[in-house]
Scaffold this active site. Structure first.
Site, PDB file in Angstrom:
ATOM      1  N   HIS A 126       1.433   4.012   2.001  1.00 25.72           N
ATOM      2  CA  HIS A 126       1.713   4.617   3.081  1.00 25.72           C
ATOM      3  C   HIS A 126       3.310   4.678   3.079  1.00 25.72           C
ATOM      4  O   HIS A 126       3.925   3.734   2.631  1.00 25.72           O
ATOM      5  CB  HIS A 126       1.266   3.787   4.491  1.00 25.72           C
ATOM      6  N   ASP A 174      -0.576  -4.236   5.935  1.00 23.83           N
ATOM      7  CA  ASP A 174      -1.247  -3.699   7.197  1.00 23.83           C
ATOM      8  C   ASP A 174      -2.763  -4.251   7.225  1.00 23.83           C
ATOM      9  O   ASP A 174      -3.427  -3.546   7.903  1.00 23.83           O
ATOM     10  CB  ASP A 174      -1.100  -2.187   7.264  1.00 23.83           C
ATOM     11  N   ASP A 220       5.683   4.449   5.078  1.00 25.10           N
ATOM     12  CA  ASP A 220       6.629   3.370   6.062  1.00 25.10           C
ATOM     13  C   ASP A 220       6.844   2.005   5.069  1.00 25.10           C
ATOM     14  O   ASP A 220       7.226   1.149   5.440  1.00 25.10           O
ATOM     15  CB  ASP A 220       6.202   3.268   7.132  1.00 25.10           C
ATOM     16  N   HIS A 221       6.013   1.994   3.971  1.00 22.00           N
ATOM     17  CA  HIS A 221       6.027   0.732   3.309  1.00 22.00           C
ATOM     18  C   HIS A 221       6.285   1.150   1.658  1.00 22.00           C
ATOM     19  O   HIS A 221       7.221   0.362   1.090  1.00 22.00           O
ATOM     20  CB  HIS A 221       4.396   0.102   3.143  1.00 22.00           C
ATOM     21  N   HIS A 236       0.791  -1.128  -0.069  1.00 21.39           N
ATOM     22  CA  HIS A 236      -0.002  -0.055   0.050  1.00 21.39           C
ATOM     23  C   HIS A 236       0.850   1.323  -0.037  1.00 21.39           C
ATOM     24  O   HIS A 236       1.937   0.889   0.127  1.00 21.39           O
ATOM     25  CB  HIS A 236      -0.989   0.025   0.980  1.00 21.39           C
ATOM     26  N   HIS A 256       4.409  -5.286  10.216  1.00 18.60           N
ATOM     27  CA  HIS A 256       5.075  -4.796  11.180  1.00 18.60           C
ATOM     28  C   HIS A 256       5.008  -5.679  12.584  1.00 18.60           C
ATOM     29  O   HIS A 256       4.134  -6.676  12.629  1.00 18.60           O
ATOM     30  CB  HIS A 256       3.905  -3.485  11.908  1.00 18.60           C
ATOM     31  N   HIS A 309      -7.711  -0.790   5.187  1.00 20.87           N
ATOM     32  CA  HIS A 309      -6.762  -0.067   5.779  1.00 20.87           C
ATOM     33  C   HIS A 309      -6.300   1.145   4.732  1.00 20.87           C
ATOM     34  O   HIS A 309      -6.309   2.271   5.112  1.00 20.87           O
ATOM     35  CB  HIS A 309      -5.695  -0.799   6.162  1.00 20.87           C
TER      36      HIS A 309
END
Length: 308
Positions: free
Chosen positions: A104, A182, A106-107, A102, A221, A158
């Site tokens: 975001h 996530d 941090d990905h 996805h 995570h 998400h």
């Protein structure tokens, strides 16, 4: 399985992890104090498919997926590109593919840098907000990484464009793997930022939940301890939760990942996978899976984590 080395010895890291655990500090806080270098890599070797678990940032995971027959590899969510390049070189594999769950940061935040470090990469994802995207995919799209099959599974909630990647070896006896970003965590699920409880029910129970029970689950995570503490709150009489929590605390205390789990395991201790169970519905005060999902997610978002 082969576990890489951290910067501290086993006893020192165990002592630090135990101290953090006594104070109710999760793996993300250990990452803040010690940084990613003290979270150990893990190589999961099931046969033709190897998965190198690469800790990133404070609690993220990247995954190097290797086809041992062709020495071709894919990387899932390469937020720290240089670490990915170094891992590929260590294994002597050719990195060809980026699988982005996805958009975001941090990905997907490392995509642009990685395509500069490694030319010719194919970058897959289900959302136009993903950086450096070359191949937009949809539900049930398929691709190859060497001799490995990759099936793309849309799991919107998400984020609206979230994709999980189901990887298998055709004709092989080794268990398949699913990279869930996530959407599904060990004993938990992602927040409903762009979706609904109905969508998460479909994602967990109808899309992911119908995969083979022995499918290895690689999530985005390291949230396992806190997820299990909440699961224990929902089902205090569930022995599987207590056993998994004790195991996860031991892993955390020595810096080792708690991934992968399996889908079969998730159905025994993950409250979001268990919303059809009477014990979870009774806790939520609901009688159907969707309203139970909504209630349990709302409670989790406000849950004050115990310090044990």
């Amino acid at each position: 399985m082969v576990v890489g080395r951290g910067l501290l010895g086993r006893r020192s890291l165990a002592a630090l992890g135990a101290a953090c655990a006594r104070r109710g500090l999760g793996p993300a806080l250990l990452g803040v104090f010690c940084h990613t270098d003290l979270r150990k890599n893990l190589t999961v070797d099931e046969g033709t498919m190897k998965v190198e678990v690469l800790p990133a940032l404070t609690d993220n995971y990247m995954y190097l997926v290797i086809d041992d027959e062709t020495k071709e590899a894919a990387i899932v969510d390469p937020v720290q590109p240089q670490k990915v390049v170094d891992a590929a070189r260590k294994h002597g594999v050719k990195l060809t593919t980026v699988l982005t769950t996805h958009h975001h940061w941090d990905h997907a935040g490392g995509n642009e840098k990685l395509v500069k470090l490694e030319s010719g990469l194919k970058v897959y994802g289900g959302d136009d907000r993903i950086g450096a995207l070359t191949h937009k995919i949809t539900h049930l799209s398929t691709l190859q990484v060497g001799s490995l099959n990759v099936k793309c599974l849309a799991t919107p909630c998400h984020t609206s464009g979230h994709i999980c990647y189901f990887v298998s070896k055709p004709g092989g006896s080794e268990p398949p793997a699913v990279f869930t970003g996530d959407t599904l965590f060990v004993a938990g699920c992602g927040k409903f930022y762009e979706g609904t409880a109905d969508e998460m029910c479909k994602a967990l129970l109808e899309v992911l939940g119908r995969l083979p029970p022995d499918t290895r689950v690689y999530c985005g995570h390291e949230y396992t301890i806190n997820n299990l503490k909440f699961a224990r709150h929902v089902e205090p009489g569930n022995a599987a939760i207590r056993e998994k929590l004790a195991w996860a605390k031991e892993k955390y205390s020595i810096g080792e990942p708690t991934v992968p789990s399996t889908l079969a395991e998730e159905f025994t201790y993950n409250p979001f996978m268990r919303v059809r169970e009477k014990t979870v519905q009774q806790h939520a005060g609901e009688t159907d899976p969707v309203t139970t999902m909504r209630a349990v997610r709302r409670e989790k978002d406000q849950f004050k984590m115990p310090r044990d």
